[in-house]
Design a protein around this motif. Structure first.
Motif, PDB file in Angstrom:
ATOM      1  N   UNK A 102       8.626   3.200   0.151  1.00  0.00           N
ATOM      2  CA  UNK A 102       7.676   4.254   0.546  1.00  0.00           C
ATOM      3  C   UNK A 102       6.270   3.890   0.071  1.00  0.00           C
ATOM      4  N   UNK A 103       6.175   3.440  -1.167  1.00  0.00           N
ATOM      5  CA  UNK A 103       4.877   3.022  -1.707  1.00  0.00           C
ATOM      6  C   UNK A 103       4.281   1.897  -0.869  1.00  0.00           C
ATOM      7  N   UNK A 104       5.094   0.930  -0.490  1.00  0.00           N
ATOM      8  CA  UNK A 104       4.597  -0.169   0.339  1.00  0.00           C
ATOM      9  C   UNK A 104       4.085   0.325   1.686  1.00  0.00           C
ATOM     10  N   UNK A 105       4.800   1.273   2.299  1.00  0.00           N
ATOM     11  CA  UNK A 105       4.354   1.819   3.584  1.00  0.00           C
ATOM     12  C   UNK A 105       3.031   2.566   3.433  1.00  0.00           C
ATOM     13  N   UNK A 106       2.909   3.376   2.392  1.00  0.00           N
ATOM     14  CA  UNK A 106       1.671   4.120   2.170  1.00  0.00           C
ATOM     15  C   UNK A 106       0.497   3.176   1.911  1.00  0.00           C
ATOM     16  N   UNK A 107       0.762   2.130   1.134  1.00  0.00           N
ATOM     17  CA  UNK A 107      -0.301   1.178   0.829  1.00  0.00           C
ATOM     18  C   UNK A 107      -0.694   0.388   2.079  1.00  0.00           C
ATOM     19  N   UNK A 108       0.300   0.028   2.897  1.00  0.00           N
ATOM     20  CA  UNK A 108      -0.005  -0.680   4.143  1.00  0.00           C
ATOM     21  C   UNK A 108      -0.846   0.189   5.065  1.00  0.00           C
ATOM     22  N   UNK A 109      -0.524   1.462   5.125  1.00  0.00           N
ATOM     23  CA  UNK A 109      -1.309   2.391   5.952  1.00  0.00           C
ATOM     24  C   UNK A 109      -2.742   2.480   5.421  1.00  0.00           C
ATOM     25  N   UNK A 110      -2.868   2.605   4.108  1.00  0.00           N
ATOM     26  CA  UNK A 110      -4.205   2.722   3.520  1.00  0.00           C
ATOM     27  C   UNK A 110      -5.048   1.491   3.813  1.00  0.00           C
ATOM     28  N   UNK A 111      -4.461   0.318   3.660  1.00  0.00           N
ATOM     29  CA  UNK A 111      -5.202  -0.921   3.895  1.00  0.00           C
ATOM     30  C   UNK A 111      -5.526  -1.109   5.373  1.00  0.00           C
ATOM     31  N   UNK A 112      -4.569  -0.779   6.239  1.00  0.00           N
ATOM     32  CA  UNK A 112      -4.792  -0.954   7.679  1.00  0.00           C
ATOM     33  C   UNK A 112      -5.872  -0.014   8.204  1.00  0.00           C
ATOM     34  N   UNK A 113      -5.999   1.152   7.612  1.00  0.00           N
ATOM     35  CA  UNK A 113      -6.916   2.164   8.141  1.00  0.00           C
ATOM     36  C   UNK A 113      -8.382   1.862   7.862  1.00  0.00           C
ATOM     37  N   UNK A 114      -8.641   0.882   6.993  1.00  0.00           N
ATOM     38  CA  UNK A 114     -10.021   0.490   6.689  1.00  0.00           C
ATOM     39  C   UNK A 114     -10.887   1.670   6.269  1.00  0.00           C
ATOM     40  N   UNK A 115     -10.314   2.523   5.424  1.00  0.00           N
ATOM     41  CA  UNK A 115     -11.077   3.646   4.898  1.00  0.00           C
ATOM     42  C   UNK A 115     -10.963   4.927   5.681  1.00  0.00           C
ATOM     43  N   UNK A 116     -10.476   4.861   6.912  1.00  0.00           N
ATOM     44  CA  UNK A 116     -10.321   6.071   7.735  1.00  0.00           C
ATOM     45  C   UNK A 116      -8.843   6.467   7.741  1.00  0.00           C
ATOM     46  N   UNK A 117      -8.331   6.851   6.555  1.00  0.00           N
ATOM     47  CA  UNK A 117      -6.891   7.091   6.427  1.00  0.00           C
ATOM     48  C   UNK A 117      -6.422   8.309   7.223  1.00  0.00           C
ATOM     49  N   UNK A 118      -7.318   9.225   7.509  1.00  0.00           N
ATOM     50  CA  UNK A 118      -6.923  10.441   8.211  1.00  0.00           C
ATOM     51  C   UNK A 118      -6.565  10.237   9.665  1.00  0.00           C
ATOM     52  N   UNK A 119      -6.934   9.079  10.224  1.00  0.00           N
ATOM     53  CA  UNK A 119      -6.681   8.878  11.656  1.00  0.00           C
ATOM     54  C   UNK A 119      -5.227   8.546  11.952  1.00  0.00           C
ATOM     55  N   UNK A 120      -4.452   8.132  10.938  1.00  0.00           N
ATOM     56  CA  UNK A 120      -3.033   7.805  11.121  1.00  0.00           C
ATOM     57  C   UNK A 120      -2.211   8.855  10.381  1.00  0.00           C
ATOM     58  N   UNK A 121      -1.319   9.491  11.085  1.00  0.00           N
ATOM     59  CA  UNK A 121      -0.505  10.542  10.468  1.00  0.00           C
ATOM     60  C   UNK A 121       0.843   9.963  10.031  1.00  0.00           C
ATOM     61  N   UNK A 122       1.247  10.328   8.817  1.00  0.00           N
ATOM     62  CA  UNK A 122       2.409   9.696   8.181  1.00  0.00           C
ATOM     63  C   UNK A 122       3.478  10.732   7.875  1.00  0.00           C
ATOM     64  N   UNK A 123       4.706  10.407   8.232  1.00  0.00           N
ATOM     65  CA  UNK A 123       5.849  11.262   7.908  1.00  0.00           C
ATOM     66  C   UNK A 123       6.780  10.529   6.961  1.00  0.00           C
ATOM     67  N   UNK A 124       7.132  11.173   5.851  1.00  0.00           N
ATOM     68  CA  UNK A 124       8.097  10.621   4.906  1.00  0.00           C
ATOM     69  C   UNK A 124       9.400  11.413   4.968  1.00  0.00           C
ATOM     70  N   UNK A 125      10.507  10.683   5.098  1.00  0.00           N
ATOM     71  CA  UNK A 125      11.823  11.313   5.155  1.00  0.00           C
ATOM     72  C   UNK A 125      12.314  11.617   3.749  1.00  0.00           C
ATOM     73  N   UNK A 126      12.002  12.805   3.256  1.00  0.00           N
ATOM     74  CA  UNK A 126      12.545  13.256   1.983  1.00  0.00           C
ATOM     75  C   UNK A 126      13.926  13.859   2.234  1.00  0.00           C
ATOM     76  N   UNK A 127      14.602  14.278   1.177  1.00  0.00           N
ATOM     77  CA  UNK A 127      16.010  14.653   1.318  1.00  0.00           C
ATOM     78  C   UNK A 127      16.380  15.826   0.418  1.00  0.00           C
TER      79      UNK A 127
END
Length: 329
Positions: A102-127
């Motif tokens: 999960x941490x890797x996915x969040x970090x990949x999203x943060x890096x890919x977004x180039x500072x505009x993290x709000x443009x990509x919406x993320x869902x985490x499968x909690x349980x």
């Protein structure tokens, strides 16, 4: 056309979610680990519209490549080692994949977004397994988490890390605290599918007994097809948040057995069912029942399939499979 990236796309939830998104006009990308992964055949056969990307939740560089290739508007992180019993046997691997992934996915999203993290919406499968030794009944978004398995502990890490990235970086990151959800696509190692498959084989005289663990464990069981709809609804909200997704009803394994065997005309299942201590959890979660009020009020979501309908669906599917007349679900 909206673009969505799904990890765990070959699993039960991933397959239902991919169909849902495709039906809504999304371009769907699915992350699969390993070029020779046998589950890729499932995608080619059942979900030919999914663009398969190779990646590993433990390899940040591969996740960055997947983000670059898909450039998603929405990301659904369903990938995990999700079989609770297995997590005791392989606690370290479960932690690496289900927590650190999960941490890797969040970090990949943060890096890919180039500072505009709000443009990509993320869902985490909690349980719901995060509740473990439940501190209140029913369980809501504010209930104290007290996990009782390595899997539950790993899910708690991922859940809080998602909240942390949301609060630290302003991500549109939401978690769905999903209670048990089943379907004919459920893996045969899970108790509901183990029962439905055995019932179909017993009815066809291909099997004589079914061995289970705790028959008195109670769960809040719903239909996976309903629950992926809730995932999508979360990412359509203006503000990210966490939601319990459940039927708000509880049923025991014994009740499941009653309905499953009755479906094939067997009223007394006791001669066919045995208990074995090896299938007992080291630390049992005895009663899980959700309070999905928040999801019903804010997302406009509610389950459409009842517990009885779910059991019948699963048994009918396995009966058809045994008889060679299986249909897609």
């Amino acid at each position: 056309m909206a673009r969505a990236l799904i990890t765990g796309v070959t699993g039960q939830d991933g397959r239902y979610l991919a169909r849902l998104l495709h039906g809504k006009g999304y371009e769907v990308f699915g992350l699969v680990r390993g070029q020779n992964n046998p589950k890729i055949d499932i995608l080619h056969r059942e979900l030919p519209f999914v663009t398969v990307l190779n990646g590993d939740l433990l390899d940040l560089s591969s996740l960055l490549r997947a983000f670059a290739a898909s450039d998603p508007d929405e990301v659904y992180n369903l990938g995990a080692i999700s079989y609770v019993a297995y997590s005791w046997e392989n606690a370290m691997l479960t932690t690496d994949v289900t927590a650190k992934g999960v941490l890797n996915m969040l970090e990949a999203l943060r890096l890919h977004s180039n500072g505009d993290v709000g443009r990509i919406r993320f869902y985490q499968a909690s349980s719901s397994e995060m509740y473990g030794k439940v501190q209140e009944v029913p369980q809501s978004e504010s209930t104290l988490l007290w996990p009782r398995s390595p899997y539950g502990v790993a899910k708690v890490f991922g859940h809080y890390m998602t909240i942390n990235y949301r609060e630290s970086y302003g991500m549109h990151a939401s978690s769905g605290i999903l209670f048990n959800h089943e379907s004919p696509l459920r893996g045969p190692e899970f108790v509901t599918r183990k029962i439905s498959s055995a019932v179909a084989r017993i009815a066809a005289d291909l099997q004589t007994t079914l061995t289970l663990g705790n028959l008195d464990a109670q769960r809040d069981w719903g239909f996976a097809g309903d629950y992926v709809d809730a995932m999508w609804r979360m990412l359509q909200q203006d503000e990210p948040d966490d939601y319990v997704i459940s039927t708000d009803e509880t049923h025991s394994v014994r009740e499941y057995l009653d309905l499953a065997f009755a479906r094939v005309g067997i009223d007394d299942w006791s001669p066919y069912v045995e208990q074995d201590p090896q299938f007992m959890r080291p630390a049992e979660v005895d009663l899980l029942i959700g309070d999905s009020t928040k999801a019903r009020e804010r997302l406009g979501w509610k389950p459409t399939i009842s517990f009885e309908q779910l059991v019948h669906m699963m048994v009918d599917s396995d009966v058809a499979r045994v008889n060679g007349t299986a249909v897609e679900h």
